[in-house]
Write an enzyme that holds these catalytic residues in place. Sequence first.
Site, PDB file in Angstrom:
ATOM      1  N   GLY A 104       0.812  -1.207   0.000  1.00  0.00           N
ATOM      2  CA  GLY A 104       0.000   0.000   0.000  1.00  0.00           C
ATOM      3  C   GLY A 104       0.842   1.252   0.000  1.00  0.00           C
ATOM      4  N   GLU A 113       5.409  -3.351   1.457  1.00  0.00           N
ATOM      5  CA  GLU A 113       5.816  -2.921   0.112  1.00  0.00           C
ATOM      6  C   GLU A 113       5.102  -1.596  -0.124  1.00  0.00           C
ATOM      7  OE1 GLU A 113       5.369  -1.687  -3.229  1.00  0.00           O
ATOM      8  OE2 GLU A 113       4.191  -3.461  -3.740  1.00  0.00           O
ATOM      9  N   CYS A 160       2.612  -0.591  -8.561  1.00  0.00           N
ATOM     10  CA  CYS A 160       3.732  -0.171  -7.720  1.00  0.00           C
ATOM     11  C   CYS A 160       5.031  -0.128  -8.503  1.00  0.00           C
ATOM     12  CB  CYS A 160       3.859  -1.089  -6.509  1.00  0.00           C
ATOM     13  SG  CYS A 160       3.715  -2.836  -6.870  1.00  0.00           S
ATOM     14  N   GLU A 193       6.588   9.611  -5.049  1.00  0.00           N
ATOM     15  CA  GLU A 193       5.711   8.863  -5.943  1.00  0.00           C
ATOM     16  C   GLU A 193       4.382   9.571  -6.130  1.00  0.00           C
ATOM     17  OE1 GLU A 193       3.797   4.365  -6.418  1.00  0.00           O
ATOM     18  OE2 GLU A 193       4.268   5.143  -4.420  1.00  0.00           O
TER      19      GLU A 193
END
Length: 504
Positions: A239, A263, A300, A389
């Site tokens: 997440g 992660e 991701c 990100e």
Amino acid sequence: MTDLTGRHLIDGTWTDGGETFTSDPVSGDPMTVCNGGKAQIDAAMKAAEAAFATYGWTSREDRALFLEAIAEEIEARVDQIVEVGMAETGLPEPRLRSVELPRTANQIRLFANHIRDGDYLDRRHDEALPDRQPMPRPDLRMMQRPLGPVGVFGASNFPLAFSTAGGDTAAALAAGCPVVYKGHPGHPGCGELVALAIHAAIEKTGMPKGVFGFVQSNSTEAGEALVTHPLTRAVGFTGSFRGGKALFDLAMSRPEPIPFFGELGAINPVFVLPAAQSARAGDLGTAWAGSLTMGVGQFCTNPGVVILQDDADADSFVEAARSALSDVQAQPMLTAGTAEGYRKGVSSLSSAKGTQAHLDPSAEGRNAAPALFEVAGSDWLADPDLAQEVFGPSGIVVRASDAEQMLDIARNLHGQLTATLQMDEGDTDAARPLVPVLERKAGRVLVNGFPTGVEVAGAMVHGGPFPASTNFGATSVGTLAIRRFLRPVCYQNMPEALLPADLR
């Protein structure tokens, strides 16, 4: 067709509990879902601990048959899972039916075969040397043993492959660890259908009822309770950085800290080297745009940043990417919150010093449109916020002044899931100084192609140095993922009758 209930699965029984919330699907009718909290997590975790007394000592063959039964039960429900998953997430049918569901079933079967092989146990035996001088050596046997109950969090962007029966659940069950799973509120119906499949496999194979618990939740209470429960031995999470870091801190602050395998995402930089840039800048720009917008950028491993040298070929790359991205229509994101977070990230890039925007990414509601920026390498290095990100179809091109600045950019990267080199035969010398730097920055370093699409295989690493993940020595994809839920135990002078069966 199974009627969805929005309930929890605890100790083999479907049960209500907690207040309720209403799901927010892209299409179709919302469902009323139980909002579990501390009480439901406590009941599920106690059932998991009771199940571990049996399940932790099952044979590898019995666990393999259980895993295979889960895969079969998921496949038997494919039509309804796909229908509900499409409505809840907006993901297209081919993605769910032909990619994600088969991947979910296949990785479960991969773990079944992996534990049958037995190499993961890393069995070692140092025989006793009673006559050794100056002191005798005892008989020493070692193997990997399961930790105990594991908490797993569902991922928003993969309602199947990283959720109810996804990689974390499959690896933990293969290791011999019961699982308590906190459902993701973005796809509660899809989660319930897969939980039904696991429940059917439990009954079919005679596994203990508490080996898998499923708690629906739309609040932080259940997640915090799962991480802090004294019976939880490890946690798997996929997440956001903010949510994952908060849970990681909770895991570390427990009276007895536990492993938290989070992660947390990455920008997955792509370095375009000179020969490749000269020979195929336009093609690379187009291909990058395709990878950037795959799944509305909600991977991701989405390659959000490209670093190339500032010349006329860089112009060709940018123009090709802009042209390809301008043809992509706005599409719904997985949740309304994800769409809002994307807009905030794009707005932050738009206002950053030195950035130039090439597209208007405006879109309403749950939809997102591609965004494209470029910035000079010096401005990139001066502003760490540019390296945050942006989850969605946004990309930024960094124009490095020369090879040395490109290397500086690599050195200043945070931990990543992936790093990519786009190179041709003439780029070997240019790549040589980059490779040892990128190897320390990323869990997977690839040449050509793009990182979206994570192969489920023995050699895969899906993880990386912090903040890409909270444990750089682990992977959440591939057979090595099982090692997260095991620990080595040494048996000294143990009578054979008391040894685990795999050590006798």
